[in-house]
Design a protein around this motif. Structure first.
Motif, PDB file in Angstrom:
ATOM      1  N   LYS A   1       0.831  -1.197   0.000  1.00  0.00           N
ATOM      2  CA  LYS A   1       0.000   0.000   0.000  1.00  0.00           C
ATOM      3  C   LYS A   1       0.869   1.250   0.000  1.00  0.00           C
ATOM      4  O   LYS A   1       0.592   2.209  -0.725  1.00  0.00           O
TER       5      LYS A   1
ATOM      6  N   ILE B   1       0.118   7.103  -4.331  1.00  0.00           N
ATOM      7  CA  ILE B   1       0.202   8.017  -5.472  1.00  0.00           C
ATOM      8  C   ILE B   1       1.591   8.644  -5.579  1.00  0.00           C
ATOM      9  O   ILE B   1       2.123   8.825  -6.674  1.00  0.00           O
ATOM     10  N   ASP B   2       2.231   8.942  -4.419  1.00  0.00           N
ATOM     11  CA  ASP B   2       3.602   9.456  -4.479  1.00  0.00           C
ATOM     12  C   ASP B   2       4.576   8.442  -3.877  1.00  0.00           C
ATOM     13  O   ASP B   2       5.590   8.801  -3.295  1.00  0.00           O
TER      14      ASP B   2
ATOM     15  N   LEU C   1      -4.345   2.823  -6.223  1.00  0.00           N
ATOM     16  CA  LEU C   1      -5.307   2.472  -5.173  1.00  0.00           C
ATOM     17  C   LEU C   1      -6.641   3.175  -5.342  1.00  0.00           C
ATOM     18  O   LEU C   1      -7.593   2.864  -4.643  1.00  0.00           O
ATOM     19  N   THR C   2      -6.731   4.121  -6.253  1.00  0.00           N
ATOM     20  CA  THR C   2      -7.969   4.896  -6.329  1.00  0.00           C
ATOM     21  C   THR C   2      -8.689   4.737  -7.667  1.00  0.00           C
ATOM     22  O   THR C   2      -9.734   5.323  -7.866  1.00  0.00           O
TER      23      THR C   2
ATOM     24  N   THR D   1      -7.371  -1.961   0.801  1.00  0.00           N
ATOM     25  CA  THR D   1      -8.496  -1.038   0.599  1.00  0.00           C
ATOM     26  C   THR D   1      -9.177  -0.661   1.904  1.00  0.00           C
ATOM     27  O   THR D   1     -10.318  -0.206   1.895  1.00  0.00           O
TER      28      THR D   1
ATOM     29  N   GLY E   1     -12.829  -1.311  -2.364  1.00  0.00           N
ATOM     30  CA  GLY E   1     -12.988  -0.275  -3.359  1.00  0.00           C
ATOM     31  C   GLY E   1     -11.769  -0.146  -4.223  1.00  0.00           C
ATOM     32  O   GLY E   1     -10.862  -0.964  -4.120  1.00  0.00           O
ATOM     33  N   PRO E   2     -11.671   0.855  -5.066  1.00  0.00           N
ATOM     34  CA  PRO E   2     -12.737   1.813  -5.356  1.00  0.00           C
ATOM     35  C   PRO E   2     -13.868   1.185  -6.179  1.00  0.00           C
ATOM     36  O   PRO E   2     -13.595   0.301  -6.985  1.00  0.00           O
TER      37      PRO E   2
END
Lengths: 424, 299
Positions: B129, B134-135, B155-156, B241, B246-247
């Protein structure tokens, strides 16, 4: 040998007697109240404060405050209740208001009714309502989740906005400001977890609606507030003024790290915002933006929870007395947790104290508590029903469709279909 | 007095024999048979929390009209169809590469590839994770070497989240399967390969015509256990998640749905039991099909 026995027998007897009396004394004295809750900056810290206050007048009571993640508290509680064995359960547990009726209705007899002991007329009526079942009131109302718009004054100033510009916004204006903030500072306007429907709930309740109507029936396709809320979140996503977050701690990280300019959420986040001392003086608080539909307000609620005593608890009487003494009566306690943690309690008598008048240096000397108190009075009251988690899942399932340009009415239909499959 | 009779039907009446196995039988009855029968009985009931009542086949009818269940079923089958073949082929290739006695440092390679499957499920999910944030390190590496221009929303975004789960479980379990193949490869008589080499059979043909057929029982075994594992997939998705699948329910599995029905939603233990029996039936059917397919080719 005989001599030995004679010599030692009285000592052994004395020792045994001492042991027995020690056990008896400790059984009468040491009573431990076990409490389950989440959020070390908020509920856990507040409960420690409450425990410390109670121990001053009741030195025989000790507290064992156990800090879990919220989902873990819920899972452990549900497993314990379903198994029917009380040993694994605490004496007091924190339950979020959205889930209160779910527990009360699906595990009858599991929680101790407090009506008769606690004077509920002193609490905000909507908090008492969520814990009432068949005329009995369970639980001790705790914090309100009145919402606010926390914003970074320094970032907005760089983008050319003054604190006055942040007052009484509409969501459309909020998005415009967000685009300018990103253009001028490179910072995103807000953090957003596409797996969390919290923002939809905030916007929906600010216009006086919920996933369910007053009778608890699903209220989706004809729900103007939900429709407008989804449209707003869709606009925020397609304007790309948000930093995506995966999960709660990631979302908290978006503002503690200084990556975003605003946070729209419940007042309980104050403790977490203030946990970053290097950001002191940089934050301001404004009312949340409003929708442009009938019944729209600048006030809403997110979360908020209450304390419940387990019927099976061995320290039931002590637990109830503790909650009643501190959370039911101690005005000074409410002042302290407000200033330290940003806890806006629901005991009405605690609303007027000096803490509410105080200016907060972290927020540049603004009287933020006075503001939250004013907004709290304006929060539209709705029926949370017993299926909020199911409805939330249905909404998050459709958020990507919304950003891909699916018409909102079709999204609403899909949400409705999923919810009706889930609630039975 | 009946004396113990040896052999034939008589041994079933031997009290001493029964006494010896009685403790084990008692434990099996208490911890296996009773819960299985009780959950079967539960799957015919529904209701909120402890307020259960008998609904007959109501839960099974509800399955067909439940979009979330169908979504979870589709996701689970997607993982199964995409991930299991990738992992089995990868494990086979790695095993035959690492079986080469001339390879230097193969012990280190074997350990390195097997290591993921002794790590904790939760620990590695949490690590993934962070790495795929994202970064996180994966996105910054991909951007640094110019493969992608903007960070991938691992993850999104529904597609990437599913991809991430597949990457995670492949990382975790390939080494596990590889060990079975390595063990099996070492039992193949080396003279078979020697004969093939003398006859001038190229390496690839030796792999497809000797290695794979001789490994068939092991391949069948790993496929069946991977099927069971994939259909019960829970930890990775739960931890990646935050328990939501999700998402957009894109990573929701049947096991996670059972968890949600039991702990996150209005508790409905009966319906959750029904969904878990869906997994039982699926595993049974798929295992049967795999045995059947393997047997066909033997003829």
């Amino acid at each position: 040998m005989d001599n030995l026995v004679r010599a030692y027998a009285p000592r052994v007897a004395a020792l045994a007697l001492a042991g027995v009396s020690f056990l008896a004394v400790s059984a009468a004295e040491a009573k431990e109240i076990t409490i389950w809750c989440w959020d070390p900056n908020f509920n856990v810290a507040i409960m420690k404060e409450a425990g410390a206050r109670y121990t001053k007048t009741h030195p025989d009571i000790t507290f064992n405050i156990v800090d879990f993640a919220k989902t873990d508290v819920e899972q452990k509680l549900q497993t314990g209740l379903a198994s029917g064995t009380a040993d694994a359960l605490p004496d007091i547990v924190l339950i979020e208001d959205y889930g209160a009726q779910k527990y009360l209705q699906s595990f009858p007899g599991a929680f101790a009714p407090l009506s008769g002991t606690v004077d509920y007329s002193g609490f905000a009526p909507y908090k008492v309502e969520v814990m009432t079942l068949d005329g009995q009131v369970y639980g001790m109302p705790f914090d309100s989740g009145v919402t606010g718009l926390y914003y970074r004054k320094d970032y907005l100033e760089q983008a050319g906005f003054k604190p006055e510009d942040m007052q009484n916004l509409t969501w459309d204006r909020f998005i415009e400001i967000g685009q300018q903030v990103e253009a001028k500072t490179g910072k995103k306007m807000m953090g957003l977890d596409p797996n969390d429907a919290g923002l939809v709930r905030i916007i929906m309740q600010s216009a006086g609606q919920w996933y369910f109507d007053k009778e608890g029936k699903a209220n989706i396709t004809g729900n103007a507030a939900l429709k407008a809320a989804l449209e707003t979140v869709g606009k925020i996503m397609s304007a790309n003024i948000y930093k995506p977050a995966a999960g709660w701690s990631d979302w908290v990280g978006t503002f503690t790290s200084g990556d975003v300019a605003t946070v729209v959420t419940g007042v309980w986040i104050t403790g977490t915002v203030k946990a970053q001392p290097d950001q002191a003086g940089k934050w301001g608080v404004a009312p949340i933006p409003a929708l442009s539909i009938d019944g729209a307000t600048h006030a809403s609620n997110l979360g908020g929870s209450s304390w419940y005593v387990l019927e099976s608890s061995e320290e039931k009487a002590e637990s109830i007395d503790f909650l009643n003494e501190i959370y039911g009566k101690d005005i000074d306690f409410y002042q302290k947790i407000l200033q330290d943690r940003g806890a806006v309690g629901s005991l009405l008598a605690a609303r007027g104290g000096a803490a509410y008048e105080a200016a907060d240096p972290f927020f540049g000397g603004e009287k933020v508590w006075q503001n939250f108190s004013d907004w709290l009075a304006k929060v539209p009251s709705v029926n949370y029903g017993i299926f909020t988690n199911e409805a939330d899942t249905a909404v998050t399932a459709q958020l990507p469709a919304l950003t891909q340009g699916t018409p909102v009415d079709e999204v609403l239909k899909a949400i409705d279909a999923e919810i009706s499959g889930q609630i039975q | 007095m009946v004396f113990a009779r040896r052999g034939g039907i008589g041994r079933y009446y031997d009290v001493n024999g029964w006494l010896f196995v009685a403790p084990a039988l008692g434990l099996i009855a208490l911890f296996m048979v009773y819960p299985i029968l009780w959950s079967l009985w539960m799957s015919f009931q529904a209701g909120r929390g402890m307020m259960m009542k008998f609904v007959g086949f109501g839960n099974i009818i509800r399955l067909w009209n439940d979009p979330v269940f169908l979504k979870a079923l589709t996701n689970t089958m997607t993982y199964f169809v995409v991930q299991v073949p990738i992992m089995i082929v990868l494990a086979l290739i790695l095993a035959s590469l690492l079986n080469n006695p001339r390879l230097v440092g193969r012990g280190i390679f074997r350990t390195a590839i097997f290591l993921p499957c002794v790590t904790s499920l939760v620990a590695y999910s949490v690590l993934f994770k962070g790495m795929f944030a994202i970064d996180g390190i994966v996105n910054s590496t991909l951007q640094a070497i110019g493969i992608v221009s903007s960070p991938i929303p691992w993850l999104t975004h529904p597609f990437w989240a599913k991809t991430l789960v597949i990457i995670a479980i492949t990382w975790r379990w390939t080494g596990y399967n590889m060990i079975f193949y390595l063990a099996a490869l070492q039992n193949i008589d080396k003279s078979i390969y020697e004969v093939a080499r003398i006859d001038g059979v190229p390496a690839w043909a030796r792999f497809t015509h000797i290695t794979i057929p001789l490994l068939k029982p092991v391949i069948l075994f790993t496929t069946v256990i991977s099927t069971i594992g994939t259909l019960q997939l829970f930890d990775e998705v739960y931890n990646l998640t935050e328990g939501k699948g999700g998402p957009s329910n894109a990573t929701l599995t049947l096991s996670l749905y059972i968890y949600n029905l039991t702990f996150r939603f209005m508790p409905n233990f009966g319906y959750a039991a029904t969904v878990s029996y869906v997994i039982v039936v699926l595993v049974a059917v798929l295992a049967f099909l795999q045995f059947f397919a393997a047997r066909e080719r033997d003829r």
